[in-house]
Motif scaffolding. Sequence first.
Motif, mmCIF file in Angstrom:
data_model
loop_
_atom_site.group_PDB
_atom_site.id
_atom_site.type_symbol
_atom_site.label_atom_id
_atom_site.label_comp_id
_atom_site.label_asym_id
_atom_site.label_seq_id
_atom_site.Cartn_x
_atom_site.Cartn_y
_atom_site.Cartn_z
ATOM 1 N N ASP A 53 -6.381 -10.444 -9.126
ATOM 2 C CA ASP A 53 -6.434 -10.505 -7.669
ATOM 3 C C ASP A 53 -6.923 -9.169 -7.148
ATOM 4 O O ASP A 53 -6.909 -8.160 -7.868
ATOM 5 C CB ASP A 53 -5.078 -10.860 -7.063
ATOM 6 N N GLU A 54 -7.372 -9.177 -5.883
ATOM 7 C CA GLU A 54 -8.000 -7.992 -5.315
ATOM 8 C C GLU A 54 -7.476 -7.738 -3.911
ATOM 9 O O GLU A 54 -6.983 -8.639 -3.237
ATOM 10 C CB GLU A 54 -9.526 -8.153 -5.289
ATOM 11 N N SER A 55 -7.576 -6.490 -3.468
ATOM 12 C CA SER A 55 -7.234 -6.110 -2.104
ATOM 13 C C SER A 55 -8.070 -4.913 -1.695
ATOM 14 O O SER A 55 -8.509 -4.122 -2.540
ATOM 15 C CB SER A 55 -5.745 -5.750 -1.979
ATOM 16 N N ILE A 56 -8.280 -4.776 -0.392
ATOM 17 C CA ILE A 56 -8.884 -3.568 0.156
ATOM 18 C C ILE A 56 -7.759 -2.575 0.417
ATOM 19 O O ILE A 56 -6.789 -2.881 1.108
ATOM 20 C CB ILE A 56 -9.630 -3.858 1.464
ATOM 21 N N LEU A 57 -7.878 -1.365 -0.143
ATOM 22 C CA LEU A 57 -6.810 -0.375 -0.045
ATOM 23 C C LEU A 57 -7.413 0.959 0.377
ATOM 24 O O LEU A 57 -8.499 1.345 -0.081
ATOM 25 C CB LEU A 57 -6.100 -0.240 -1.394
ATOM 26 N N MET A 58 -6.712 1.663 1.236
ATOM 27 C CA MET A 58 -7.157 2.973 1.698
ATOM 28 C C MET A 58 -6.633 4.065 0.767
ATOM 29 O O MET A 58 -5.437 4.123 0.449
ATOM 30 C CB MET A 58 -6.670 3.232 3.122
ATOM 31 N N PHE A 59 -7.548 4.950 0.333
ATOM 32 C CA PHE A 59 -7.203 6.139 -0.435
ATOM 33 C C PHE A 59 -7.539 7.326 0.468
ATOM 34 O O PHE A 59 -8.694 7.757 0.542
ATOM 35 C CB PHE A 59 -8.000 6.201 -1.734
ATOM 36 N N GLY A 60 -6.540 7.822 1.198
ATOM 37 C CA GLY A 60 -6.818 8.808 2.237
ATOM 38 C C GLY A 60 -7.602 8.136 3.356
ATOM 39 O O GLY A 60 -7.154 7.144 3.929
ATOM 40 N N ASN A 61 -8.794 8.635 3.642
ATOM 41 C CA ASN A 61 -9.635 8.020 4.676
ATOM 42 C C ASN A 61 -10.764 7.192 4.081
ATOM 43 O O ASN A 61 -11.718 6.836 4.780
ATOM 44 C CB ASN A 61 -10.211 9.092 5.601
ATOM 45 N N LYS A 62 -10.656 6.880 2.804
ATOM 46 C CA LYS A 62 -11.703 6.128 2.114
ATOM 47 C C LYS A 62 -11.147 4.811 1.589
ATOM 48 O O LYS A 62 -10.114 4.792 0.918
ATOM 49 C CB LYS A 62 -12.276 6.946 0.952
ATOM 50 N N ALA A 137 -0.905 -12.284 -14.636
ATOM 51 C CA ALA A 137 -2.130 -12.953 -14.199
ATOM 52 C C ALA A 137 -1.741 -14.085 -13.255
ATOM 53 O O ALA A 137 -0.585 -14.516 -13.234
ATOM 54 C CB ALA A 137 -2.913 -13.506 -15.390
ATOM 55 N N ARG A 138 -2.710 -14.538 -12.472
ATOM 56 C CA ARG A 138 -2.481 -15.647 -11.531
ATOM 57 C C ARG A 138 -1.410 -15.284 -10.503
ATOM 58 O O ARG A 138 -0.635 -16.122 -10.057
ATOM 59 C CB ARG A 138 -2.153 -16.927 -12.290
ATOM 60 N N HIS A 139 -1.407 -14.022 -10.120
ATOM 61 C CA HIS A 139 -0.485 -13.474 -9.130
ATOM 62 C C HIS A 139 -1.239 -13.292 -7.819
ATOM 63 O O HIS A 139 -2.416 -13.644 -7.706
ATOM 64 C CB HIS A 139 0.042 -12.128 -9.616
ATOM 65 N N VAL A 140 -0.559 -12.713 -6.820
ATOM 66 C CA VAL A 140 -1.220 -12.401 -5.555
ATOM 67 C C VAL A 140 -0.945 -10.950 -5.167
ATOM 68 O O VAL A 140 0.130 -10.410 -5.443
ATOM 69 C CB VAL A 140 -0.777 -13.342 -4.408
ATOM 70 N N ASN A 141 -1.940 -10.342 -4.532
ATOM 71 C CA ASN A 141 -1.817 -9.001 -3.966
ATOM 72 C C ASN A 141 -1.524 -9.096 -2.479
ATOM 73 O O ASN A 141 -1.974 -10.034 -1.808
ATOM 74 C CB ASN A 141 -3.127 -8.222 -4.116
ATOM 75 N N ALA A 142 -0.822 -8.119 -1.953
ATOM 76 C CA ALA A 142 -0.644 -7.986 -0.512
ATOM 77 C C ALA A 142 -0.455 -6.506 -0.192
ATOM 78 O O ALA A 142 0.294 -5.810 -0.885
ATOM 79 C CB ALA A 142 0.563 -8.780 -0.019
ATOM 80 N N VAL A 143 -1.155 -6.030 0.835
ATOM 81 C CA VAL A 143 -1.039 -4.631 1.246
ATOM 82 C C VAL A 143 0.034 -4.527 2.321
ATOM 83 O O VAL A 143 -0.034 -5.204 3.354
ATOM 84 C CB VAL A 143 -2.380 -4.094 1.771
ATOM 85 N N VAL A 144 1.036 -3.687 2.062
ATOM 86 C CA VAL A 144 2.168 -3.515 2.977
ATOM 87 C C VAL A 144 2.299 -2.038 3.302
ATOM 88 O O VAL A 144 2.617 -1.222 2.419
ATOM 89 C CB VAL A 144 3.480 -4.036 2.352
ATOM 90 N N ASP A 145 2.041 -1.694 4.561
ATOM 91 C CA ASP A 145 2.183 -0.308 5.016
ATOM 92 C C ASP A 145 1.470 0.676 4.098
ATOM 93 O O ASP A 145 2.010 1.727 3.713
ATOM 94 C CB ASP A 145 3.664 0.072 5.137
ATOM 95 N N GLY A 146 0.243 0.331 3.731
ATOM 96 C CA GLY A 146 -0.588 1.220 2.926
ATOM 97 C C GLY A 146 -0.365 1.142 1.442
ATOM 98 O O GLY A 146 -1.098 1.789 0.665
#
Length: 431
Positions: A53-62, A137-146
């Motif tokens: 699974d994939e997510s968009i994640l911030m690394f600092g300002n990138k 595998a076959r899991h889910v990602n979720a972004v929580v407070d960074g």
Amino acid sequence: MVRYNPIILSLLTSTFAHEASEEHDHGLYRAGTLSESWSYIEVDLPTSLSDADESILMFGNKKRIVITGGCDSPLGNEYKESPEWGGYFECSSIVNKTYAFDPKRMATASMGSSSVPQEGVWGGEFEELADMPRARARHVNAVVDGKLCLFGGRDAFDGIVAEVDCYDPDTNIWSTPTTLPDDYLTSDAAAFTRDSTVYLIGGYDGYYTALDRVALIDMTDMDNVQYSWNPTLLDERGDIDVVFVNDKAYVAGGYTHANNYSTPFDSVEQMDMTTQQWSFVDNLNNGGGDQQYVGLNGKIYAIGGETKLNQQNSDTEVPHLGEISTILDVVEVYDPNAADNEWIVLEDMPQALFRFAAAEWETSDDEGVIFVFGGQVGFDPDCECFRTTNKVMVFEASNAYVKATAHSSGFMMGVGSFFALALGVMTLIGV
């Protein structure tokens, strides 16, 4: 959505077959080749990979695209036989790897031994991050407070993973703030985050019974995670994905145990966050399981997936279990703000694919693109498996949408002319 009965559809198909063949001759839609909207980038995944699974994640300002876990066996899902289970498929290698992908616009494109300038070409770099605390595998990602948190999925023994592991991009460290209660265990589910609450939707329980439940996991205080239930889906479904657009969640496709996983859903459910209730919207043209749904510029894209060969009323010999699955290369788009609210079929993928990861990538200077990572391809009778791939594709979604809607206008004019002709023929023969 306009739908035609089989007789009319066959007439339409034969009438416009010549036009379609001309398009194929130009190599725009032929399977296995690139097109105006699809391309492979020159950088591959570090390993062949599916069921990640994939997510968009911030690394600092990138921002970067982070890919977690999955099946890294080159043979993907292999056919096995068991006295207890009969024929089934499993992956022989589940990983705990985490990769960050940094997309980049390339100034040149390689052409054999030379490089030539070419605008709009995408590349990028992969970086291996700290290993996850456990393989899944076959899991889910979720972004929580960074932070990036992982829910459910399967381990190497096909058990559901209960631990919730979270990654902090500031420290490159994983932690395990909570464990899913037994009633909340799931795999092949979908998830999105609103504020600090994760919505964990559908999926399968430990025995692959499809679920309609929607769990709310409030992670405002990660030292005291709170669990509750939300109104259920209208259908029990696993092998699903979710898109959150314009304060509404959309869940589509998937399979259910109720029909022995023989036919995937083509229905699409929408949850209004104000009422927290689900309702149906327009059906997909091509229902499937293990599709990816991506939100980009307010539109929802349904990509690839798997369907099943219809064995009803068939006098032919029942094929091998793996040959019943048909891997899809279809792409559709749904615009919730459009007046007709219909799914539109876009240009096919260059490779039929399922169990892959896909992420939107918005940019300031254009309409953005969709990246497709790895996945499994069609059944290979030599290994009795669905092989994994390490390829990365990029989809120019806005280009495909403009092209499809322009073609659709011309096509409908052609349909009108065809029906006028058909009406005249029927009048002459006295129908």
